[in-house]
Design an enzyme around this catalytic site. Structure first.
Site, PDB file in Angstrom:
ATOM      1  N   LYS A  21      -3.022  -4.391 -48.250  1.00 38.97           N
ATOM      2  CA  LYS A  21      -3.434  -3.478 -47.169  1.00 38.97           C
ATOM      3  C   LYS A  21      -3.494  -4.290 -45.891  1.00 38.97           C
ATOM      4  CE  LYS A  21      -4.855   0.881 -47.011  1.00 38.97           C
ATOM      5  NZ  LYS A  21      -4.560   1.944 -47.977  1.00 38.97           N
TER       6      LYS A  21
HETATM    7  P1  NAD Z   1      -4.689  10.159 -40.411  1.00 41.84           P
HETATM    8  O1  NAD Z   1      -4.789   9.143 -39.356  1.00 41.84           O
HETATM    9  O2  NAD Z   1      -3.463  10.979 -40.517  1.00 41.84           O
HETATM   10  O3  NAD Z   1      -5.941  11.171 -40.290  1.00 41.84           O
HETATM   11  C1  NAD Z   1      -7.264  10.726 -40.291  1.00 41.84           C
HETATM   12  C2  NAD Z   1      -8.183  11.925 -40.080  1.00 41.84           C
HETATM   13  O4  NAD Z   1      -9.551  11.495 -40.257  1.00 41.84           O
HETATM   14  C3  NAD Z   1      -8.102  12.536 -38.681  1.00 41.84           C
HETATM   15  O5  NAD Z   1      -8.191  13.937 -38.792  1.00 41.84           O
HETATM   16  C4  NAD Z   1      -9.357  11.974 -37.993  1.00 41.84           C
HETATM   17  O6  NAD Z   1      -9.830  12.807 -36.941  1.00 41.84           O
HETATM   18  C5  NAD Z   1     -10.318  11.942 -39.157  1.00 41.84           C
HETATM   19  N1  NAD Z   1     -11.454  11.027 -38.928  1.00 41.84           N
HETATM   20  C6  NAD Z   1     -11.406   9.756 -38.472  1.00 41.84           C
HETATM   21  N2  NAD Z   1     -12.653   9.271 -38.356  1.00 41.84           N
HETATM   22  C7  NAD Z   1     -13.499  10.239 -38.758  1.00 41.84           C
HETATM   23  C8  NAD Z   1     -14.908  10.354 -38.864  1.00 41.84           C
HETATM   24  N3  NAD Z   1     -15.700   9.337 -38.539  1.00 41.84           N
HETATM   25  N4  NAD Z   1     -15.438  11.523 -39.311  1.00 41.84           N
HETATM   26  C9  NAD Z   1     -14.637  12.553 -39.651  1.00 41.84           C
HETATM   27  N5  NAD Z   1     -13.290  12.518 -39.571  1.00 41.84           N
HETATM   28  C10 NAD Z   1     -12.735  11.374 -39.129  1.00 41.84           C
HETATM   29  O7  NAD Z   1      -4.984   9.386 -41.791  1.00 41.84           O
HETATM   30  P2  NAD Z   1      -4.487   9.777 -43.265  1.00 41.84           P
HETATM   31  O8  NAD Z   1      -3.202   9.111 -43.526  1.00 41.84           O
HETATM   32  O9  NAD Z   1      -4.636  11.241 -43.466  1.00 41.84           O
HETATM   33  O10 NAD Z   1      -5.576   9.001 -44.152  1.00 41.84           O
HETATM   34  C11 NAD Z   1      -6.850   9.560 -44.434  1.00 41.84           C
HETATM   35  C12 NAD Z   1      -7.489   8.801 -45.586  1.00 41.84           C
HETATM   36  O11 NAD Z   1      -6.645   8.882 -46.741  1.00 41.84           O
HETATM   37  C13 NAD Z   1      -7.702   7.306 -45.343  1.00 41.84           C
HETATM   38  O12 NAD Z   1      -8.879   6.891 -45.994  1.00 41.84           O
HETATM   39  C14 NAD Z   1      -6.494   6.675 -46.001  1.00 41.84           C
HETATM   40  O13 NAD Z   1      -6.728   5.330 -46.374  1.00 41.84           O
HETATM   41  C15 NAD Z   1      -6.339   7.577 -47.213  1.00 41.84           C
HETATM   42  N6  NAD Z   1      -4.994   7.583 -47.815  1.00 41.84           N
HETATM   43  C16 NAD Z   1      -3.887   7.899 -47.083  1.00 41.84           C
HETATM   44  C17 NAD Z   1      -2.649   7.963 -47.701  1.00 41.84           C
HETATM   45  C18 NAD Z   1      -1.401   8.389 -46.973  1.00 41.84           C
HETATM   46  O14 NAD Z   1      -0.375   8.568 -47.643  1.00 41.84           O
HETATM   47  N7  NAD Z   1      -1.424   8.582 -45.669  1.00 41.84           N
HETATM   48  C19 NAD Z   1      -2.546   7.662 -49.070  1.00 41.84           C
HETATM   49  C20 NAD Z   1      -3.691   7.358 -49.796  1.00 41.84           C
HETATM   50  C21 NAD Z   1      -4.919   7.336 -49.152  1.00 41.84           C
END
Ligand code: NAD
Length: 507
Positions: A174
């Site tokens: 990561k």
């Molecule tokens: P992203 O950047 O597309 O979206 C993040 C979202 O979280 C946004 O809507 C933002 O406003 C919100 N957010 C940020 N801080 C916040 C807070 N303090 N309170 C409430 N909402 C908040 O990110 P993503 O790719 O959707 O990832 C989201 C989560 O999923 C992360 O933990 C990431 O590690 C995990 N994840 C992502 C993937 C992927 O394929 N993108 C895969 C596995 C896990």
């Protein structure tokens, strides 16, 4: 010295590892090999930032109220940022009619701005490579304000467990850059992405370390990274698998964009089947409405569930009868003025506080934002039956204890959000073979993988070793019941340990 009261992310994450390692009687040398990352890279990237127009401070407004307007007509010359500033691109000057007084200009329809000089900026960057015994390091790149080595160590270890659970031939990694991407222009983000890969180039590759999108990054950033890695290389077309989560037009996989959400929904379907409940009409809360939260909400709504509230970094919207998810997605991702991509201001719901969001009556909560959101206090307030962890590490160890005590089911992140890395593997395979699979093929394989490994974890947790046409949990059960999170890591550790024990250690 003051006593540290809080566990670090890594200490919290490793509690589950230690419990699972004890339960599977993990080989002592293997334990030493994987309880710390292989490599922890900390480095810096620098870029030249562009000049910006910052809204003039209120107390200076009067002084410049008679400033004649400046005409800037080149398309895209002023790029709006989420903090109200505009990036001033050089092309703006080509056909502009500028009237500037002591660094202040008046842009009709936008107001008075002070020009802020751009210049070199430095950003702290990270890549933690946790383990590669099962295959190349694999894990997302995060662009976010709150980044630390401790956080990336925890997330990289989680990737090692996750790739083993999803049975994809990768290890765990990561990384990311400490930056708020909403405050930088597209060209600046491109420069940061290119510089990040420039520094990391010798340490990555389709058979070495394969990044993917995470918070604050997306398919466009993956394209920049792929270009930087493959630029000038012979056979560059064969190196597309160096990053995953790319746009489908340049080697990305069909289904990757929604894969994490789709995997979450496959897990929730299995949970519902197990409990004998229907998802039709189920009330769902979603935290985070980016890639993961948005796709999960969309797929659940298509199955007839009611998404009653969504919380993100800037607000919360609620509709008792269920939000129109399609309209909410359009509000966030297709409204030019919504630079923060936030649910706030959505006309199809009522704004509520974050505290009220947690306390809403619902069946399922999908945290899909950042880590450590569900602490003991939040866990006490929840009125849901299931927490399906879309985010990585959304529940603190204390929060976990409360959920267990209150009988709230949890689908842990390492299986729940493994859909993303699973389809990343399909993308990597397609890149190796220069093939293109359909979304239906991708989802069929994804469903089988997620559901069979989910079933193994459930059996390990209940200590019910079984062999069915879909799965075989006999090699993984540990002779006693355990919580689901520990069961998931037990499965991972047995698969990882097999590599060390069967292949032996290189000396
Ligand atoms: P992203 O950047 O597309 O979206 C993040 C979202 O979280 C946004 O809507 C933002 O406003 C919100 N957010 C940020 N801080 C916040 C807070 N303090 N309170 C409430 N909402 C908040 O990110 P993503 O790719 O959707 O990832 C989201 C989560 O999923 C992360 O933990 C990431 O590690 C995990 N994840 C992502 C993937 C992927 O394929 N993108 C895969 C596995 C896990």
């Amino acid at each position: 010295m003051a006593k540290r009261s809080r566990k670090t992310f890594y200490e919290g994450a490793m509690e589950t590892f230690n419990r699972a390692a004890d339960l599977v009687l993990l080989n002592a040398r293997v334990r030493l090999e994987i309880e710390e990352p292989d490599f922890e890279h900390i480095f810096y990237v620098t870029i030249e930032t562009r000049d910006r127009l910052a809204p003039l401070e209120p107390k200076a407004q009067r002084e410049f109220k008679d400033l004649p307007p400046s005409g800037v007509s080149a398309a895209g010359a002023l790029e709006p940022l989420a903090d109200g500033k505009f990036v001033l691109h050089r092309r703006a000057l080509l056909d502009a009619d500028i009237n500037m007084r002591r660094g202040v200009i008046n842009i009709p329809g936008k107001g008075l701005f002070r020009v802020e000089r751009g210049g070199p900026r430095k950003f702290k960057a990270y890549r933690v490579q946790h383990n590669q015994v099962r295959g190349p390091y694999k894990g997302g790149i995060r662009f976010h304000r709150d980044c630390s080595l401790d956080l990336f160590k925890a997330l990289a270890a989680d990737m090692t467990w996750k790739t083993a659970i999803a049975e994809v031939p990768f290890g765990g990694a990561k990384g990311g850059v400490r930056i708020d991407p909403l405050l930088f222009s597209r060209e600046e983000i491109e420069a940061i992405s290119l510089r990040y890969v420039y520094k990391l180039k010798n340490l990555m590759g389709p058979f070495v370390d394969i990044p993917a999108p995470d918070v604050g990054t997306n398919g466009e950033i993956m394209a920049f990274m792929m270009r930087q890695y493959t630029d000038g290389e012979r056979e560059h077309h064969a190196l597309r698998g160096v990053v995953t989560g790319k746009d489908v037009r340049i080697g990305g996989s069909e289904g990757r964009l929604k894969a994490t959400g789709q995997g979450i929904v496959y897990c929730i379907e299995e949970w519902a089947r197990d409990r004998g409940v229907s998802l039709r009409g189920a009330r769902v809360l979603v935290q985070g409405f980016g890639n993961v939260g948005g796709a999960t909400a969309e797929i659940l709504a298509a199955l007839g569930a009611r998404v009653v509230a969504v919380n993100d970094a800037f607000g919360t919207v609620h509709a008792e009868q269920g939000l129109d998810v399609e309209a909410l997605l359009a509000h966030c991702h297709a409204t030019p003025g919504n630079l923060k991509r936030t649910v706030a201001g959505f006309a199809g719901g009522t704004a509520i506080s974050k505290a009220d969001f947690w306390a809403l009556d619902a069946d399922i909560l999908v945290p899909a934002a950042l880590g450590e959101e569900i602490d003991a206090e939040v866990a006490e307030q929840l009125k849901v039956k299931l927490v399906a962890e879309g985010a990585n590490g959304p529940t603190t160890p204390d929060g976990d204890e409360v959920l267990q005590r209150r009988g709230i089911d949890v689908i842990p992140d390492v299986i729940c959000n493994a859909g993303g890395v699973t389809v990343s593997y399909y993308e990597w395979l397609q890149n190796q073979k220069l093939e293109k699979w359909t979304e239906a093929e991708v989802n069929q394989r994804l469903e089988r993988t997620i559901k069979s490994n989910y079933a193994i974890i459930r059996d390990v947790a209940r200590n019910t070793p079984r062999r069915t046409t879909l799965h075989n949990s006999r090699p993984y059960c540990v002779g006693q019941e355990t919580d689901v999170r520990t069961a998931a890591v037990c499965l991972a550790l047995r698969r990882i340990e097999a590599h060390y024990l069967l292949e032996g250690f290189s000396q």
